[in-house]
Scaffold this motif. Structure first.
Motif, mmCIF file in Angstrom:
data_model
loop_
_atom_site.group_PDB
_atom_site.id
_atom_site.type_symbol
_atom_site.label_atom_id
_atom_site.label_comp_id
_atom_site.label_asym_id
_atom_site.label_seq_id
_atom_site.Cartn_x
_atom_site.Cartn_y
_atom_site.Cartn_z
ATOM 1 N N TYR A 3 13.134 8.089 -5.043
ATOM 2 C CA TYR A 3 13.903 6.305 -4.757
ATOM 3 C C TYR A 3 15.164 6.685 -5.992
ATOM 4 O O TYR A 3 16.002 5.295 -5.836
ATOM 5 C CB TYR A 3 13.197 5.403 -5.389
ATOM 6 C CG TYR A 3 13.637 4.576 -5.095
ATOM 7 C CD1 TYR A 3 12.089 3.421 -3.696
ATOM 8 C CD2 TYR A 3 13.352 3.432 -6.448
ATOM 9 C CE1 TYR A 3 13.148 2.369 -4.346
ATOM 10 C CE2 TYR A 3 13.860 1.959 -6.689
ATOM 11 C CZ TYR A 3 13.192 1.040 -5.591
ATOM 12 O OH TYR A 3 14.128 -0.203 -5.660
ATOM 13 N N GLY A 4 15.324 6.472 -7.162
ATOM 14 C CA GLY A 4 15.928 6.389 -8.512
ATOM 15 C C GLY A 4 17.225 7.462 -7.569
ATOM 16 O O GLY A 4 18.587 6.767 -7.634
ATOM 17 N N ALA A 5 17.351 8.505 -7.696
ATOM 18 C CA ALA A 5 18.311 9.194 -6.876
ATOM 19 C C ALA A 5 18.589 9.285 -5.524
ATOM 20 O O ALA A 5 20.707 9.294 -5.588
ATOM 21 C CB ALA A 5 17.672 11.386 -6.389
ATOM 22 N N THR A 6 18.230 8.247 -4.937
ATOM 23 C CA THR A 6 19.169 7.224 -3.256
ATOM 24 C C THR A 6 19.865 6.229 -4.100
ATOM 25 O O THR A 6 21.270 6.202 -3.478
ATOM 26 C CB THR A 6 18.122 7.388 -2.543
ATOM 27 O OG1 THR A 6 17.598 8.359 -2.479
ATOM 28 C CG2 THR A 6 18.965 7.157 -1.383
ATOM 29 N N LEU A 7 19.559 6.273 -4.757
ATOM 30 C CA LEU A 7 20.443 4.156 -5.787
ATOM 31 C C LEU A 7 21.277 5.409 -6.368
ATOM 32 O O LEU A 7 22.744 4.265 -6.150
ATOM 33 C CB LEU A 7 19.458 3.891 -6.520
ATOM 34 C CG LEU A 7 17.967 3.261 -5.692
ATOM 35 C CD1 LEU A 7 17.527 2.313 -7.019
ATOM 36 C CD2 LEU A 7 18.481 2.129 -5.098
ATOM 37 N N VAL A 8 20.714 6.331 -6.650
ATOM 38 C CA VAL A 8 22.377 6.731 -7.550
ATOM 39 C C VAL A 8 23.658 7.031 -6.542
ATOM 40 O O VAL A 8 25.068 6.982 -6.719
ATOM 41 C CB VAL A 8 22.269 8.743 -7.867
ATOM 42 C CG1 VAL A 8 23.323 8.723 -8.719
ATOM 43 C CG2 VAL A 8 21.318 8.187 -9.175
ATOM 44 N N SER A 9 22.787 7.937 -5.259
ATOM 45 C CA SER A 9 24.350 8.254 -4.391
ATOM 46 C C SER A 9 24.731 6.361 -3.377
ATOM 47 O O SER A 9 26.044 6.839 -2.936
ATOM 48 C CB SER A 9 23.058 8.990 -3.166
ATOM 49 O OG SER A 9 22.888 10.097 -3.551
ATOM 50 N N ILE A 10 23.350 5.917 -3.619
ATOM 51 C CA ILE A 10 24.263 4.951 -2.995
ATOM 52 C C ILE A 10 25.540 3.676 -4.052
ATOM 53 O O ILE A 10 26.322 3.171 -3.986
ATOM 54 C CB ILE A 10 23.605 3.711 -2.703
ATOM 55 C CG1 ILE A 10 22.332 4.006 -1.545
ATOM 56 C CG2 ILE A 10 23.865 1.998 -2.097
ATOM 57 C CD1 ILE A 10 20.525 2.962 -1.383
ATOM 58 N N LEU A 11 25.448 3.870 -5.492
ATOM 59 C CA LEU A 11 25.845 3.284 -6.147
ATOM 60 C C LEU A 11 27.032 4.370 -6.355
ATOM 61 O O LEU A 11 28.340 3.542 -5.657
ATOM 62 C CB LEU A 11 25.548 3.756 -7.900
ATOM 63 C CG LEU A 11 25.792 3.226 -9.184
ATOM 64 C CD1 LEU A 11 26.339 1.227 -8.748
ATOM 65 C CD2 LEU A 11 25.359 3.748 -9.994
ATOM 66 N N THR A 12 27.414 5.073 -6.025
ATOM 67 C CA THR A 12 28.593 6.229 -6.171
ATOM 68 C C THR A 12 29.243 5.694 -5.011
ATOM 69 O O THR A 12 30.957 5.830 -5.368
ATOM 70 C CB THR A 12 27.897 7.525 -5.975
ATOM 71 O OG1 THR A 12 27.877 8.141 -7.362
ATOM 72 C CG2 THR A 12 29.013 8.283 -5.898
ATOM 73 N N ALA A 13 28.046 5.894 -3.864
ATOM 74 C CA ALA A 13 29.439 4.949 -2.051
ATOM 75 C C ALA A 13 30.376 3.933 -2.948
ATOM 76 O O ALA A 13 31.147 3.528 -2.089
ATOM 77 C CB ALA A 13 28.635 5.883 -1.127
ATOM 78 N N ILE A 14 29.357 2.715 -2.978
ATOM 79 C CA ILE A 14 29.426 1.914 -3.463
ATOM 80 C C ILE A 14 31.430 1.643 -4.165
ATOM 81 O O ILE A 14 32.158 1.268 -4.022
ATOM 82 C CB ILE A 14 28.660 0.431 -3.580
ATOM 83 C CG1 ILE A 14 27.330 0.787 -3.106
ATOM 84 C CG2 ILE A 14 29.331 -0.635 -4.556
ATOM 85 C CD1 ILE A 14 26.844 -0.322 -3.346
ATOM 86 N N ILE A 15 31.221 2.405 -5.106
ATOM 87 C CA ILE A 15 32.010 2.831 -6.318
ATOM 88 C C ILE A 15 33.327 2.950 -5.616
ATOM 89 O O ILE A 15 34.284 2.454 -5.743
ATOM 90 C CB ILE A 15 31.544 3.249 -8.003
ATOM 91 C CG1 ILE A 15 30.795 2.620 -8.358
ATOM 92 C CG2 ILE A 15 33.237 4.079 -8.317
ATOM 93 C CD1 ILE A 15 30.045 3.283 -9.563
ATOM 94 N N VAL A 16 33.044 4.040 -4.651
ATOM 95 C CA VAL A 16 34.261 4.667 -3.448
ATOM 96 C C VAL A 16 35.317 4.354 -3.308
ATOM 97 O O VAL A 16 36.349 3.442 -3.021
ATOM 98 C CB VAL A 16 33.865 5.745 -3.882
ATOM 99 C CG1 VAL A 16 34.966 6.404 -1.923
ATOM 100 C CG2 VAL A 16 33.044 7.346 -4.557
ATOM 101 N N GLY A 17 34.085 2.928 -2.528
ATOM 102 C CA GLY A 17 34.280 2.426 -0.714
ATOM 103 C C GLY A 17 34.780 0.763 -1.928
ATOM 104 O O GLY A 17 36.343 0.634 -1.227
ATOM 105 N N LEU A 18 34.977 0.925 -3.065
ATOM 106 C CA LEU A 18 35.600 -0.833 -3.938
ATOM 107 C C LEU A 18 36.867 0.135 -4.731
ATOM 108 O O LEU A 18 38.030 -0.363 -4.333
ATOM 109 C CB LEU A 18 34.548 -0.773 -5.186
ATOM 110 C CG LEU A 18 33.921 -2.254 -4.867
ATOM 111 C CD1 LEU A 18 33.334 -1.990 -5.936
ATOM 112 C CD2 LEU A 18 33.607 -3.369 -4.159
ATOM 113 N N ILE A 19 36.854 1.536 -4.660
ATOM 114 C CA ILE A 19 38.780 1.908 -4.827
ATOM 115 C C ILE A 19 39.207 1.909 -4.388
ATOM 116 O O ILE A 19 40.220 1.841 -3.937
ATOM 117 C CB ILE A 19 38.078 3.299 -6.194
ATOM 118 C CG1 ILE A 19 37.720 2.289 -7.475
ATOM 119 C CG2 ILE A 19 39.418 3.458 -6.375
ATOM 120 C CD1 ILE A 19 37.942 2.245 -8.071
ATOM 121 N N ILE A 20 38.773 3.050 -2.868
ATOM 122 C CA ILE A 20 39.944 3.715 -2.011
ATOM 123 C C ILE A 20 39.940 2.904 -1.595
ATOM 124 O O ILE A 20 39.608 1.568 -0.694
ATOM 125 C CB ILE A 20 39.083 5.007 -1.184
ATOM 126 C CG1 ILE A 20 40.282 5.961 -0.915
ATOM 127 C CG2 ILE A 20 38.338 4.614 -0.364
ATOM 128 C CD1 ILE A 20 39.017 6.705 -0.149
#
Length: 393
Positions: free
Chosen positions: A376-393
């Motif tokens: 559960y926690g590791a999946t949230l980490v992947s989602i967090l990373t994806a959101i940040i990249v989506g905001l930056i790129i």
């Protein structure tokens, strides 16, 4: 509008982590905010600057050259096995892991990696507010792998509290091993691989700090790294060659099983319900993909790939991504690519629990008990990373 949706996605990630937090009074909000800012800065530098482009290009070139060297050995042993002009996943993607494993072994043998991991871990502990052991473990997981990292801490395993054990395992599941980074780079763009590895390192600290906050007594925060049994140089080479080959064969076997099983399940669902199993998963994960910044028109397909990674592994999901990559926008491709770069899937629960149990049975049972919470926690980490990249790129 896109930024507002992604911001809601961030709130959802932190809300879901806060929902299962064990001790909300101990959450270190200042450290979390600092690490979140660092994530955004690193993503911006790596994806939107000339320096980041040059850095990632350099890393990519190194791995390209290493894969070329690896192919020399593969061709010598398996040359002619594949028809000319055809692409063999096992020969071109998995077997080079053997050579990368050898290089890691050499760096370990000459004490270069242990020194690097220890000092980078110490530096990270100043930022994340955690102990030296947790910070070292996160760096070491990237360097030597999610199973092997616990061998370096086996002298201390019996004394580690369940709270600290969760954080150690969460770091191992949120990252990926350098030995298979080259394999990833043959399947998705290197810049997304490098970015995900760096962001997941901090993301693991952020989510663990919310889900599993605790204070570390300075007197207990003594890092004792287990030295490998003294071997001759050529003994070490033989061991790491065999270890790399085992990883390649295990990943290959898992791919055969998972891909075949997924094909069977998809066919059965299509025959009975008129829709494939992956499409159903796509509908379930589509809202999450949408909140990550994926346009709704692409969210169902993206959600199916995300779910495939969760229930099988990242290699199967990357293969699925390759099949539909030309139907995705560049923005969606970036978001889904970084999401896939981690060990957050159901099989990793067994891998990590088994690795710890092999060293300390009691601690292995502890890890098995919080296995689902770990995923559960590791999946949230992947989602967090994806959101940040989506905001930056």
């Amino acid at each position: 509008m896109r930024y507002l949706i992604s911001f809601c996605g961030l709130l959802l990630v932190f809300g879901l982590a806060f929902l299962v937090s064990k001790n909300r009074k101990e959450i270190k909000y200042k450290n979390i905010i600092l690490m979140l800012v660092i994530q955004f800065l690193l993503a911006a530098v790596l994806l939107n600057t000339r320096f980041g482009y040059t850095l990632i290009k350099g890393v990519s070139n190194v791995f390209d050259r290493l894969l070329e060297y690896a192919s020399a050995g593969v061709s010598f042993v398996f040359g002619g096995l594949a028809n000319e002009g055809e692409y063999s996943f096992f020969l071109n993607v998995l077997l080079p892991i053997v050579f990368i494993s050898v290089l890691i072994g050499i760096l370990q043998h000459f004490k270069i990696l242990p020194i690097f991991m220890k000092w980078v871990g110490w530096l990270l502990s100043k930022v994340n507010g955690m102990g030296k052991m947790e910070s070292y473990n996160a760096v070491a997981s990237v360097m030597v792998g999610q199973s092997e990292v616990f061998i370096t801490l086996k002298k201390q395993l019996a004394k580690i509290s369940p709270q600290r054990m969760y954080t150690l395992c969460a770091s191992a599941m949120s990252t990926v091993s350098m030995s298979i980074v080259g394999a990833y780079m043959t399947m998705i763009e290197p810049k997304y691989v490098v970015t995900a590895i760096v962001l997941n390192l901090f993301g693991g600290f952020i989510i663990s700090s919310i889900i599993n906050p605790y204070k570390v007594d300075e007197n207990e925060d003594i890092l004792t790294i287990e030295d490998e049994e003294k071997q001759s140089f050529f003994q070490m080479l033989g061991e790491y060659i065999m270890d790399g080959f085992k990883v390649a064969v295990i990943v290959g076997a898992m791919l055969i099983g998972f891909v075949a099983l997924m094909a069977l399940i998809n066919a059965l669902f299509d025959m009975i319900f008129g829709i494939s199993f992956q499409e159903i998963l796509g509908y379930l994960f589509a809202p999450i993909a949408f909140l990550m910044g994926v346009p709704w028109a692409e969210a169902i397909s993206a959600g199916g790939i995300m779910a495939t990674k969760l229930v099988t592994n990242e290699f199967v999901a990357m293969m699925s991504l390759g099949d539909v990559a030309n139907t995705f926008s560049t923005h969606t491709l970036a978001i889904i690519s970084v999401f896939l770069v981690s060990f957050a899937n159901f099989s990793s629960i067994g891998i990590i629990a088994g690795a710890v149990k092999g060293l300390n049975e009691k601690q292995g049972n502890v890890v098995a008990r919080f296995g689902l919470k770990l995923l559960y926690g590791a999946t949230l980490v992947s989602i967090l990373t994806a959101i940040i990249v989506g905001l930056i790129i």
